[in-house]
Each structure stands twice: as structure tokens, then as C-alpha cells.
Design an enzyme around this catalytic site. Structure first.
Site, PDB file in Angstrom:
ATOM      1  N   HIS A 208      -0.180  81.055  -1.733  1.00  0.00           N
ATOM      2  CA  HIS A 208      -0.581  79.675  -2.011  1.00  0.00           C
ATOM      3  C   HIS A 208       0.340  78.695  -1.292  1.00  0.00           C
ATOM      4  CE1 HIS A 208      -1.388  76.140  -4.810  1.00  0.00           C
ATOM      5  NE2 HIS A 208      -2.579  76.467  -4.354  1.00  0.00           N
ATOM      6  N   HIS A 212      -0.843  76.204   2.029  1.00  0.00           N
ATOM      7  CA  HIS A 212      -0.665  74.750   2.082  1.00  0.00           C
ATOM      8  C   HIS A 212       0.300  74.329   3.195  1.00  0.00           C
ATOM      9  CE1 HIS A 212      -3.132  73.216  -1.181  1.00  0.00           C
ATOM     10  NE2 HIS A 212      -2.826  74.308  -1.859  1.00  0.00           N
ATOM     11  N   HIS A 237      -9.852  78.735  -2.691  1.00  0.00           N
ATOM     12  CA  HIS A 237      -9.616  78.556  -4.127  1.00  0.00           C
ATOM     13  C   HIS A 237     -10.748  79.162  -4.964  1.00  0.00           C
ATOM     14  CE1 HIS A 237      -6.639  75.600  -2.601  1.00  0.00           C
ATOM     15  NE2 HIS A 237      -5.986  75.917  -3.697  1.00  0.00           N
ATOM     16  N   GLU A 349      -9.989  67.299  -2.323  1.00  0.00           N
ATOM     17  CA  GLU A 349      -8.577  67.726  -2.370  1.00  0.00           C
ATOM     18  C   GLU A 349      -7.607  66.596  -2.702  1.00  0.00           C
ATOM     19  OE1 GLU A 349      -5.327  70.425  -0.011  1.00  0.00           O
ATOM     20  OE2 GLU A 349      -6.958  69.608   1.141  1.00  0.00           O
ATOM     21  N   HIS A 364      -8.192  66.260  -6.933  1.00  0.00           N
ATOM     22  CA  HIS A 364      -7.497  67.541  -7.107  1.00  0.00           C
ATOM     23  C   HIS A 364      -5.986  67.356  -7.172  1.00  0.00           C
ATOM     24  CE1 HIS A 364      -5.118  70.584  -4.853  1.00  0.00           C
ATOM     25  NE2 HIS A 364      -5.584  71.375  -5.799  1.00  0.00           N
ATOM     26  N   HIS A 368      -3.227  67.831 -10.521  1.00  0.00           N
ATOM     27  CA  HIS A 368      -1.962  68.580 -10.558  1.00  0.00           C
ATOM     28  C   HIS A 368      -0.833  67.696 -11.079  1.00  0.00           C
ATOM     29  CE1 HIS A 368      -2.326  72.600  -8.569  1.00  0.00           C
ATOM     30  NE2 HIS A 368      -3.477  72.098  -8.159  1.00  0.00           N
ATOM     31  N   HIS A 404      -8.689  74.574 -11.482  1.00  0.00           N
ATOM     32  CA  HIS A 404      -9.421  74.953 -10.275  1.00  0.00           C
ATOM     33  C   HIS A 404     -10.807  75.504 -10.594  1.00  0.00           C
ATOM     34  CE1 HIS A 404      -7.159  74.064  -6.663  1.00  0.00           C
ATOM     35  NE2 HIS A 404      -6.090  74.095  -7.448  1.00  0.00           N
TER      36      HIS A 404
END
Length: 684
Positions: A208, A212, A237, A349, A364, A368, A404
Site C-alpha cells: 500500500h 502510493h 483497492h 480519491e 477518500h 482517512h 474502502h
């Protein structure tokens, strides 16, 4: 620059000044005084002299006039760094651009040293890694695995006091690995802990983080704009959630519940048992039944209401159902059958490729952030963010998968609006898959075998202010016996053909052990492999090893010794970094159960003429292309990601069997788990 590999020494021991010797050859940088931090300008010579006997060689550093760092210094050196926080990603973009703007590797080295001595170590590591990956003159360098620079992001905090003792008192050749218990974050009283082996797996969390790194959502155009980047955000994802659900089924848990009501309590608690060695603080926990609150974090320049998430969500739904998005110039852009998912991925995103961030927001990423600050939304307790705020640690938290699962449902809403694949779009006339089987080494046919294995990781490069030499942590993870696919295909088309072999694995029944409706089952198929096959006329036999998977990176790349397993030679080394992105080989298949978990192996041969992307990939690393693409190339498959399971089935198709066309075949198989631990060979 005589040896640009010396740049990699800047990743070692991130809190120590660069004038201290580093690396296996005990090299020190000969730094012009102006590049040192104020703390070391006056005493740099004394520090260098103190380590003079240890230093075996000096690396010359060019004197430059570095640009002002400005707001990059707003993030304190002792703070945590999060890509999800807008202020942090903005300053990261600035530092990346500075590194990309250096005219050669000599200037880059000097600028990197200047920045490293001053900026936050996490920020420096991220920006320097992205720059190395994207500069033409450095992209062949092998950046260290993140766990070796910052082991504190992955390993139980109790390990480090024992590691210091081992490093300080025990000679290097006699050190023994420090074993980390498999169940150190919770007990069996917590049902979610049954899948902690998946959530807290080092390889999965490194995947992950590395994904990114390869696909940043902020920065220069050359860094962010990659082929089908938004679609890949969706697909990677989506596959993570499918894999997580399969693990849940193997552990008698139901599918993950989407996190849809953002003002309701979150029943899942998470106590990470991690310490930040940079901040010298414990990572905050989340207790049971906490709720999201409006954020007022002045230090991070965040003023955001939970209602903003609802507004962004509603606008995205409106775009999906109307079939177009509004651009920031006031125009319309259609969400087309093949390009719409890419536009949507960048909006959801969101990346700076979003067509209208002002309207569609940052759903998204800010989700987080809201979750990661749930324990201290207004900074009254001076606490930093929790594990959901960092791409290196987010997958440890059960709520990551709930969030997610919701994000994936947004994409599925769009996919549900697309035309369904016709039999003509699925079939490959003249091609029939006549047989499929899998064979594990030394096992029964169509039976996959899993077990526990222990592996060691060297922490010494991330342990500042300690004696030199390797210090190993030993942890337990899932693994499986290697296996091979045996596929027979009949080509009655009248000529030689090429096809793409697509292999997926899915659960045979749902969590209640009842038969699936195909529209639900298709979302739980995990991709195992995808590769091109040449089909002669008549019968063809295809054999493919599980270790050749297009989804995974080799086991050695996850648990590699940087100095021993680095590839030799230009081309192999040139692609090593991009190849660092990929699902870990040891987690390719789910855990299974002791009695055997029933699965269905799906194999399809699609028409290569409809799949082919015309480009040269010679010498290019593409061993994990399914989830990560190929460096500086188009995504190597023209079909929609997830094909043929990414859309609702055609009318009157209710089961997997009804979905099949002659170029597809399904084989029942079982995954058997054995509760044994394979221990590595002794080092000494």
C-alpha cells in the site's frame, strides 16, 4: 557524479546527521558547512573527527546555493507526516518539485543533504523516494524498503528496547533475531482480531505504501499523470476488499460492512501498539464506539465539517447518475463506458487530476483524515493522527476496509450503469477451455496448502544513534506451497491464435454457506494471474507456476537484504523500484481452513486482438502489472480493469455457470490450512 548509488545512503538512519559514517562500508559525506543545519555548523568538524576512525571513505559533496525551503519547514522535525492532510501533501509537492528541478545528480545530492538536515524525516523520505523514482537519471536506483528505514511503522514497539540491547551489548555475528508475537495487538475476545494476520502483514502494508509512492495524488504533472491512474486506484483497492472478504470467510466472519453512516459510532476499536521513533510518541488508539467530529486542527490548517463529506458524496452520486461531471471551467465531461471510471477515480480519491476539486471535493482522502483524528478532532490534547492517516500503516486498522468498502460501492454504482457485456464481448470464437487443474508441490490435485512461516527483517538502517551492524526482527506470516496451473485449450478457429489467460479465484458459497447470485459473487473474485498465450491449432496445454503471477512481487523483494539481493546489471536494476510495487507473493491466496475452504478457480482466454496495447515492454519490469501498471508505459491491457467481472451480468444470468462462454472454465478447489510454523535457517 562518480557513483549515484551514494544517494541511497541518505535513507540510512534518518535522524542522524549525514556527516556520521553510514552504510556497510562506513562512508561519510564531506559536506560544505553551509549545507549543514545550524546545530552542526559549529561542531561539524568535531563530530566528523569523533567518528574518524570508523569512517573508511569520504563522499565529496558539491557546494550549491539551495533555494529557500519556506513552508516546507512548517512541519516540525518531530511531527508525523500524512499524505492525506492537504497542508502536508502541498508541502510534499513543493519539495518533490525542488528535487526534480535539480539539473544533475551532484546538485540533487547537495540539495537532498541540505533538506535532510532540516526537514521532517518522514517528509524527506517520501519526497526523495518519489523524486528518485521519477527522475530519468536516478530511476534505476534501488530505494530501500520503507520497513528498513522506519521499522517503527511496522513492528511492535517493545521490539526496539530489546533491539538496542542486542545492538549495544552483543557482537554482530552473535546477535539473534527478536521474535514478535503473532497476536500482539489484541486477544481472541476481539472477533476482528481473527484477520489481524492479514491487516498487519508487513508485505501488504508495504504494498500500500509503495503503490502510493508510485501513484502520488499531488505534485508535478510528470509525477501524477499516469495512464489510467484513476481506474487503477479503483481496481487495486477493489481487489484489496475482495481479498479481505475472502480472508473473513475463511475465519467465519461475514463480509465487511460498508461505513456509510458517518455520524454513527464506529464499533471497531484499534490499538496499534506502535511507537513513532521520530516523534517519540505512541500512535494513538481508537476505542469502541467513537464518532467522527468536525475537524478544527489549526496546526494542520484543517477546518472541515463531517457534512462536507455528505456534500461531496451527493455531488459524486449526481454525476454518476447523470452520466457527466462538471469541469472547473463550467463545462461538461461525459463519464464514458471506458474512460468514465478513470475520471471518477481521480475525483473520488482525489488527485490533482480531478476535473473539479472545488465541486467534488476530497472524499477518500478526507475520510482517512476524519477517522485518523477521531480521538482529538480539535487538537486540545495535542495528539497526532492515528494509523488511518498514513498510507504505510492504514491497512492495519479494521475501519480501513469499512471505509474502502464504501468507496468501492461508489465505483460499483457507476459500473452498474454501464452496458452489460454481451456474449460476443466475452466469447473467443473457436477457442474452448477444455480442462483446468491446480497442483501444489507434493499435494493432492486442486488442493492449495497454507501454513505459517517466520521471516527476518533487518532493522539496523532505521535505528539511529545505535552501534552499527545488523539487528533482525522475526515475525510470523501466512504462506502457501507453490503450485502450478494446468490448462488445456482447444483451438478450432482454423489458424494459430493469441489470447490473454485470465485467472481468478472466488468463494464457492457466501458466508452462510448458501449458493451465490452471480451479481454478488463476481465482486469477490480475486485476480491471481494474467498472461499472454500462443495457441496452435488443435489441443494446447498451458502450464504456469504460481510464482510467475502478474499480481505479485517475489517473496525476496518483500523480505530482502538490501545489499545481498539487489539485481546486478542495468536493465534488471532499472526496473527494480517499480517492481517494488505489487501484492506480496506469500499472500497470493487466502488462508483457507483446516478442513478445506471451498473455492472456485475461474480461467478465461480472451481475444488478444481486443486486449493488446501496442508498445514495447522489452526489458521492462512488468511482473506485478495487474495492480501496479508498467513504468512509463500504458497499462498493458486494453480491457476494463477487472474484466470480465467488473460489470453486472447480462440478462437471465443468475449463476457463474450461466455466465460462462466456451472460452471460460471453472474448477472447484479447496484451500487447506495447517497450523504449523516454518522457521528460517539459523544465521550463524
Amino acid at each position: 557524479m562518480s557513483d549515484k548509488n551514494k544517494l541511497l545512503l541518505l535513507f540510512d538512519r534518518p535522524l542522524e546527521t549525514v556527516i556520521v559514517p553510514r552504510g556497510p562500508d562506513q562512508e561519510a559525506f564531506d559536506v560544505p558547512v553551509d549545507l549543514l543545519s545550524d546545530r552542526y555548523k559549529a561542531i561539524g568538524v568535531q563530530v566528523s573527527n569523533r567518528f574518524g576512525e570508523e569512517t573508511k571513505s569520504k563522499i565529496p559533496v558539491k557546494k550549491i546555493s539551495p533555494p529557500p525551503l519556506g513552508e516546507i519547514l512548517d512541519l516540525p522535525r518531530q511531527a508525523n507526516f500524512s499524505l492525506f492532510i492537504p497542508k502536508h501533501r502541498k508541502i510534499a509537492g513543493r519539495l518533490i518539485n525542488i528535487f526534480l528541478g535539480m539539473k544533475d545528480t551532484d546538485d540533487l545530492q547537495s540539495m537532498a543533504i541540505f533538506a535532510r538536515e532540516r526537514v521532517n524525516p518522514y517528509l524527506f523520505n517520501y519526497c526523495f523516494s518519489v523524486a528518485i523514482l521519477h527522475r530519468p537519471d536516478t530511476q534505476d536506483l534501488d530505494i530501500p524498503s520503507f520497513i528498513q528505514t522506519f521499522p517503527d511503522k511496522y513492528l511492535d514497539s517493545q521490539v526496539f528496547s530489546r533491539a538496542r540491547e542486542e545492538a549495544t551489548l552483543v557482537p554482530e555475528g552473535q546477535r539473534v533475531p527478536i521474535e514478535i508475537p503473532r497476536d500482539y495487538t489484541a486477544s481472541d475476545l476481539e472477533v476482528e482480531h481473527r484477520v489481524a494476520y492479514f491487516r498487519e502483514d508487513l508485505g501488504i502494508n508495504l504494498h500500500h505504501w509503495h503503490w502510493h509512492l508510485v501513484y502520488p495524488f499531488e505534485g508535478a504533472e510528470q509525477v501524477v499523470r499516469k495512464d489510467r491512474r484513476g481506474e487503477l486506484f479503483y481496481y487495486m483497492h477493489q481487489q484489496v476488499i475482495a481479498r479481505y472478504n475472502l480472508e473473513r470467510f475463511c475465519n467465519a466472519l461475514k463480509r465487511v460492512t460498508r461505513f456509510t453512516e458517518w455520524k454513527d459510532p464506529i464499533p471497531e476499536a484499534y490499538f496499534p501498539k506502535l511507537d513513532s521513533l521520530v516523534a517519540s510518541r505512541a500512535w494513538p488508539a481508537r476505542v469502541t464506539d467513537q464518532k467522527l467530529s468536525n475537524l478544527r486542527r489549526d496546526q494542520d490548517q484543517i477546518t472541515q465539517d463531517v457534512d462536507d463529506l455528505y456534500r461531496w458524496r451527493d455531488r459524486i452520486y449526481e454525476a454518476i447518475h447523470s452520466g457527466f461531471v462538471q469541469t472547473d471551467g463550467g463545462g461538461r465531461q461525459e463519464l464514458t463506458e471506458f474512460g468514465g471510471i478513470d475520471i471518477l477515480g481521480n475525483i473520488v480519491e482525489s488527485s490533482n487530476l480531478s476535473v473539479n476539486r472545488t465541486l467534488y471535493g476530497d472524499l477518500h482522502n478526507m475520510g482517512h483524515v476524519f477517522i485518523s483524528y477521531i480521538h482529538d478532532p480539535d487538537h486540545r490534547h495535542l495528539e497526532t493522527f492515528g494509523v488511518m492517516g498514513d498510507s504505510a500503516t492504514a491497512m492495519r486498522d479494521p475501519v480501513f476496509y469499512r471505509w474502502h468498502a464504501y468507496i468501492d460501492d461508489l465505483f460499483q454504482q457507476f459500473k452498474g450503469s454501464l452496458p452489460r457485456y454481451t456474449e460476443e464481448q466475452l466469447n473467443y470464437p473457436g477457442i474452448t477451455v477444455t480442462g483446468v487443474s491446480v497442483q501444489s508441490q507434493g499435494g493432492a490435485a486442486n488442493t492449495l496448502n497454507t501454513f505459517w512461516q517466520q521471516s527476518d527483517v533487518d532493522m539496523s538502517r532505521g535505528m539511529d544513534f545505535q552501534p552499527r551492524g545488523s539487528v533482525f526482527a522475526r515475525f510470523t506470516h501466512l504462506n502457501h506451497q507453490p503450485f502450478a496451473y494446468n490448462i488445456t485449450v482447444n483451438n478450432a478457429s482454423g489458424g494459430n491464435k493469441r489470447g490473454t489467460c485470465r485467472i481468478f479465484l472466488g468463494p464457492k458459497t457466501d458466508e452462510r454457506r448458501t449458493a451465490w447470485l452471480f451479481k454478488d459473487q463476481r465482486l469477490l473474485f480475486i485476480e491471481l494471474d494474467r498472461f499472454v498465450v500462443n495457441l496452435r491449432q488443435g489441443e494446447n496445454t498451458i502450464t504456469r507456476n504460481s510464482t510467475e503471477s502478474s499480481v505479485t512481487i517475489p517473496f525476496e523483494r518483500t523480505f530482502r537484504n538490501l545489499d545481498l539481493s539487489r539485481p546486478v546489471g542495468g536493465e534488471a536494476l532499472a526496473q527494480f523500484n517499480f517492481c517494488g510495487c505489487g501484492w506480496p507473493q506469500h499472500m497470493l491466496i487466502p488462508k483457507g481452513t483446516p478442513e478445506g475452504y471451498d473455492c472456485q478457480l475461474f480461467v478465461m482466454i480472451s481475444n488478444f486482438d481486443d486486449d493488446q496495447v501496442v508498445q514495447s515492454t522489452e526489458g521492462i519490469c512488468n511482473d506485478a502489472m495487474s495492480y501496479c501498471g508498467i513504468k512509463d508505459r500504458l497499462y498493458p491491457d486494453k480491457r476494463s480493469m477487472g474484466y470480465p467481472f467488473d460489470r453486472l451480468p447480462r440478462n437471465n444470468v443468475n449463476t457463474l455457470q450461466e455466465f460462462l462462454t466456451p472460452n471460460m472454465r471453472v474448477q472447484d478447489c479447496v484451500i487447506k490450512f495447517t497450523d504449523r510454523v516454518v522457521v528460517p535457517r539459523p544465521r550463524n
